[in-house]
Design an enzyme around this catalytic site. Structure first.
Site, mmCIF file in Angstrom:
data_model
loop_
_atom_site.group_PDB
_atom_site.id
_atom_site.type_symbol
_atom_site.label_atom_id
_atom_site.label_comp_id
_atom_site.label_asym_id
_atom_site.label_seq_id
_atom_site.Cartn_x
_atom_site.Cartn_y
_atom_site.Cartn_z
ATOM 1 N N ASN A 114 30.304 6.348 12.571
ATOM 2 C CA ASN A 114 30.480 5.583 13.794
ATOM 3 C C ASN A 114 31.940 5.167 13.809
ATOM 4 O O ASN A 114 32.685 4.988 12.780
ATOM 5 C CB ASN A 114 29.472 4.698 13.652
ATOM 6 C CG ASN A 114 29.894 3.603 15.028
ATOM 7 O OD1 ASN A 114 29.545 3.987 16.104
ATOM 8 N ND2 ASN A 114 29.816 2.232 14.902
ATOM 9 N N HIS A 116 34.235 1.701 15.075
ATOM 10 C CA HIS A 116 33.898 0.443 15.779
ATOM 11 C C HIS A 116 35.298 -0.121 15.998
ATOM 12 O O HIS A 116 36.493 -0.086 15.226
ATOM 13 C CB HIS A 116 33.343 -0.287 14.599
ATOM 14 C CG HIS A 116 32.803 -1.701 15.064
ATOM 15 N ND1 HIS A 116 31.977 -2.136 15.971
ATOM 16 C CD2 HIS A 116 33.462 -3.038 14.599
ATOM 17 C CE1 HIS A 116 32.065 -3.480 16.091
ATOM 18 N NE2 HIS A 116 32.726 -3.937 15.311
ATOM 19 N N SER A 143 37.801 1.048 12.949
ATOM 20 C CA SER A 143 37.517 1.727 11.785
ATOM 21 C C SER A 143 36.395 2.721 11.970
ATOM 22 O O SER A 143 35.495 2.786 12.800
ATOM 23 C CB SER A 143 36.692 0.476 10.935
ATOM 24 O OG SER A 143 37.378 -0.740 10.631
ATOM 25 N N ASP A 152 27.018 -1.934 11.708
ATOM 26 C CA ASP A 152 28.453 -1.702 11.637
ATOM 27 C C ASP A 152 28.810 -1.835 10.125
ATOM 28 O O ASP A 152 30.024 -2.462 9.694
ATOM 29 C CB ASP A 152 29.326 -2.585 12.475
ATOM 30 C CG ASP A 152 29.084 -2.548 13.987
ATOM 31 O OD1 ASP A 152 29.019 -1.254 14.396
ATOM 32 O OD2 ASP A 152 29.120 -3.516 14.828
#
Length: 203
Positions: A114, A116, A143, A152
């Site tokens: 992912n 972020h 990030s 997260d």
């Protein structure tokens, strides 16, 4: 642009909106890149990124979260069914605006990334740019991390920094961070697909 050889890692990208990070990922997976896109999946049938993916020659799918009101497990089961149909080796979340539970993340542990828009572990969740400005931070950024059941959370695989200017708004800071997202995510994916999980730091 999908892979025909068996040597490339297969990458599925999950989106909810315009898909700008998805486009940079798809466009990066060419030549000697160790991965190729196999699917772009959205939880919103009106996501602008679906047409962009189709125009790039990537298969698309929709699992509309609104069909699963109050049934997160059912939604995630449908997501998994759509993903498993494409048989990805790696799943990249790129602006996918649904919180995923351990029931989903455990199935893709070690294979799901992912991006972020903050320097994690700072500012998990939403409104990251305004929170950085309100805190008086001199640096912000983005990030890329492995996805776990913790929002997260998960090991950080790369970060890129941008300065926070005195007159920044959340929108102006977001625009500069997005430029770095488009550098960082493809770079981390390339390394990750090659088996390199050493954190990458861009400035």
């Amino acid at each position: 642009m999908t892979s025909t050889g068996g040597t490339h890692k297969r990458v599925a990208v999950l989106i909810s909106g315009g898909g700008s990070n998805m486009v940079t990922l798809v466009n990066s997976m060419t030549g000697d890149h160790p991965a190729r896109p196999c699917l772009v999946l959205s939880n919103r049938p009106d996501a602008g990124g679906l047409k962009k993916a189709a125009d790039l020659g990537v298969a698309t799918a929709v699992v509309d979260h609104r069909d699963f009101q109050g049934d997160r497990a059912g939604f995630e089961a449908a997501l998994n069914a759509a993903l498993n149909g494409a048989n990805p080796d790696i799943v990249c979340l790129a602006g996918f605006m649904r919180i995923l539970t351990e029931g989903f993340t455990s199935q893709w542990a070690g294979r799901c990334l992912n991006i972020h828009p903050s320097l994690l572990p700072k500012y998990k969740g939403l409104h990251t740019h305004q929170r950085a400005i309100d805190a008086g931070d001199t640096d912000a950024g983005c990030s890329v991390h492995e996805v776990t059941a913790e929002l997260d959370g998960g090991p950080i695989l790369g970060q890129a920094r941008v300065p926070v200017h005195p007159n920044d708004t959340a929108d102006s800071l977001a625009a500069r961070v997005l430029v770095q997202e488009h550098r960082l995510y493809p770079a981390v994916l390339r390394r990750f697909a090659a088996g390199d999980r050493t954190p990458l730091h861009l400035s």
